[in-house]
Design an enzyme around this catalytic site. Structure first.
Site, PDB file in Angstrom:
ATOM      1  CG  HIS B 266      -2.014   0.990   1.175  1.00 42.26           C
ATOM      2  ND1 HIS B 266      -1.824   2.343   1.302  1.00 42.26           N
ATOM      3  CD2 HIS B 266      -3.345   0.804   0.964  1.00 42.26           C
ATOM      4  CE1 HIS B 266      -3.002   2.952   1.188  1.00 42.26           C
ATOM      5  NE2 HIS B 266      -3.929   2.058   0.980  1.00 42.26           N
ATOM      6  CG  ASP B 323      -8.138  -4.031  -0.711  1.00 38.95           C
ATOM      7  OD1 ASP B 323      -9.277  -3.665  -0.402  1.00 38.95           O
ATOM      8  OD2 ASP B 323      -7.222  -3.240  -1.001  1.00 38.95           O
TER       9      ASP B 323
END
Lengths: 387, 387
Positions: B266, B323
């Site tokens: 990320h 996710d």
């Protein structure tokens, strides 16, 4: 987040922040020149056509005669709206702002065309050609749905500008009128990293599909601070009512600083908008053909321009932007004001597409930061125990 | 444009560029904490509900019991889709990527609701409540249209998370399942100035309407680099096929650097995503209730996590993001992978709305620059004379 940042490290509006390199549009603010892929916009406005400029923006170069003929054939074969799109347009409430209708229609066109994530140059170009070719019908049908008139069929003997005029009004137009609107489409086609182009680019940077990007551009252009300047300018000319009222109206509303003068000023320009002169010349050359009503509006605008140029605005280097002039042209062409921004959108799709194609070639996800100034560590009291 | 700029004055991706101040979300990357309006997300995930977090993001504070009851009544009275929206959904081709369908439906909902440019807090909140309340039906009907199943009616006795599960599958769910999805909606609701939030903000900065902003957010979240991480992660678990294949698969595909590991990494985090632990705990606590198929997928993912944490990825501080975990929860809840990103969107609408409301209060049009590196002063040869 213990790091402190300075107030001027917050780039609200991203003024003068460069988000990418680009080969598409050079805006020379000092000399008042704009170039599309190296070509002088003043020359393109006079000697090119919107279709050719669309080719230039999609391919980064001008077409040969043969390439241009194939391109025009593609446009002509895409102009008609399929049954599904016509049905959708009839489902849209009549009183909806046209740009919001355009947004839904383009999103749905993407649904019909499918295969969204094919973002090769070829796929994007094909979709852009198909979309721009359909825009005269999309705009005209949304407008005609609104006023309860039947849809007309696009004509292969007309250019995109010619089809816009025909499909909206059903009238035949003088070649000078078609050329005027064509020139306007050229002038609106591209203008660097403006807000709608940037919105489209942000969406494209996530790897999203072409229509999602275009729909974001439409949404941004729909904003009164961006694509509505031409409509707002026209409404002000109408409000003034005639050239004889300009001085009094200006004194009461603008000189008094009560209101902003619509169609004046641009973040990038402290000189005359380089696009303005083309509209002004067209208006001057064609004034004698306008009917009384149009002439009154244009004379009002010219008088307002003269008064403003002798006011504090000129001292502050605030000049009319191209929307001030395009509004007059569109009014003289008998186009309803509801379609001014959609016509801008039809033209600008070409610029959005060029930027999308360019940006995703060396893509970096656009993900800025917000500087936190809120509260910290608040105690959560469960709902049952809350007052 | 004679001024030269340095290469590092070009902020591609706007990495670490602050575009605004904000009171909405604090992301503490060092401590691995997220706060919504000052409240610890770890506490909200456990003790709050998605409906309450929606209230928090729309009003900037938690509701009283009375306010919350009124809020819930508003949600319940907005859940059903009117006939026009159902008709539109049936016009959307069945094979369309669901997020592209959601884009069209929300754009059309804006057309139905009208009065776009009312951007007062009250108007925006009312629209957000109406939209989020309708999202379970929008998502479920698009999916059911795709697979040819009848639409179900939303149930007033269920929460938004409960309705999502019911409307999609028609099944009754254990309260622990509903709580799991509810927690996921809380965790996805807001995450600072991410790409979709920024896209929505750029559009709002032009003074455009609420739905244009939301549609831009949908378009950005639809991108594989943004909202598709959960779907991509799931597809990778399925491809691996079982925990016994993980080591070989990792060696061949990831250790060899042939492919990227989906659901890992990320831009903001060099530590574990603070949201991940909540999913992981739910999966561990509920594993014994999963059927064989779900358990195999979750065990594959857990094994892959273990292998990755002993690889070069951990050395490079690349950890699974939320996710990676939400994909496993959604799979265990028997949700079809087509709805993973739309569910993310349903949740994130609350964050987009908070940012839109905040930004336009001290609005500055977002209009960055592109640095021109293209050709100059190219000679225009008219088409007739061109090769």
């Amino acid at each position: 987040m213990s790091m402190m940042i300075e107030k001027n490290d917050i780039h609200k509006g991203l003024k003068n922040i460069y988000v990418t390199e680009s080969r598409i549009c050079l805006i020379d603010h000092k000399k008042g020149k704009i170039y599309y892929f190296g070509y002088d916009l003043d020359v393109l406005a006079e000697k090119s056509s919107f279709e050719e400029v669309l080719y230039l923006l999609l391919y980064g170069r001008l077409p040969s005669k043969r390439e241009f003929n194939i391109f025009i054939d593609k446009i002509k074969s895409s102009m008609r709206l399929e049954e599904e799109l016509r049905n959708l347009i009839q489902l849209i409430p009549k009183d909806v702002e046209l740009m919001e209708g355009v947004r839904t229609v383009i999103s749905y066109l993407g649904n019909l065309n499918g295969n969204g994530l094919d973002m090769t140059d070829k796929a994007i170009r094909d979709r852009a050609i198909d979309l721009v070719a359909k825009m005269p019908s999309i705009i005209a049908y949304l407008y005609r749905n609104r006023v309860g008139e039947d849809f007309l069929e696009p004509r292969e003997d007309l250019s995109l500008a010619g089809n816009l005029l025909y499909l909206l009004t059903g009238n035949e137009y003088d070649v000078r009128d078609v050329k005027g609107l064509d020139m306007s489409l050229i002038l609106y086609a591209e203008h660097g990293m403006n807000a709608s182009t940037f919105a489209a680019t942000v969406v494209a940077s996530t790897g999203s599909d072409y229509y999602s990007s275009i729909v974001a551009g439409i949404g941004a252009l729909r904003g009164p601070l961006h694509g509505y300047a031409n409509t707002a300018a026209l409404e002000q000319f109408i409000e003034i009512g005639g050239p004889e009222n300009v001085e009094k109206w200006f004194e009461e509303n603008i000189a008094s600083r009560k209101r902003r003068l619509m169609g004046f000023g641009h973040r990038l320009y402290r000189i005359h908008d380089p696009r303005a002169k083309h509209y002004k010349r067209w208006l001057e050359e064609n004034m004698n053909r306008f009917d009384t009503e149009s002439r009154r509006v244009v004379e009002t605008a010219f008088k307002l321009y003269e008064v403003a140029m002798n006011s504090f605005l000129a001292e502050k280097n605030i000049y009319p932007n191209c929307d001030y002039w395009s509004a007059q042209m569109y009014y003289a062409l008998k186009l309803p004001k509801e379609v001014y921004t959609p016509i801008f959108a039809m033209s600008r799709i070409s610029g959005w597409t060029a930027h999308i194609m360019e940006y995703i070639k060396e893509n970096v996800l656009i993900r800025p930061r917000a500087y936190y100034i809120g509260e910290r560590d608040k105690e959560f009291i469960p709902l049952e125990e809350r007052e």
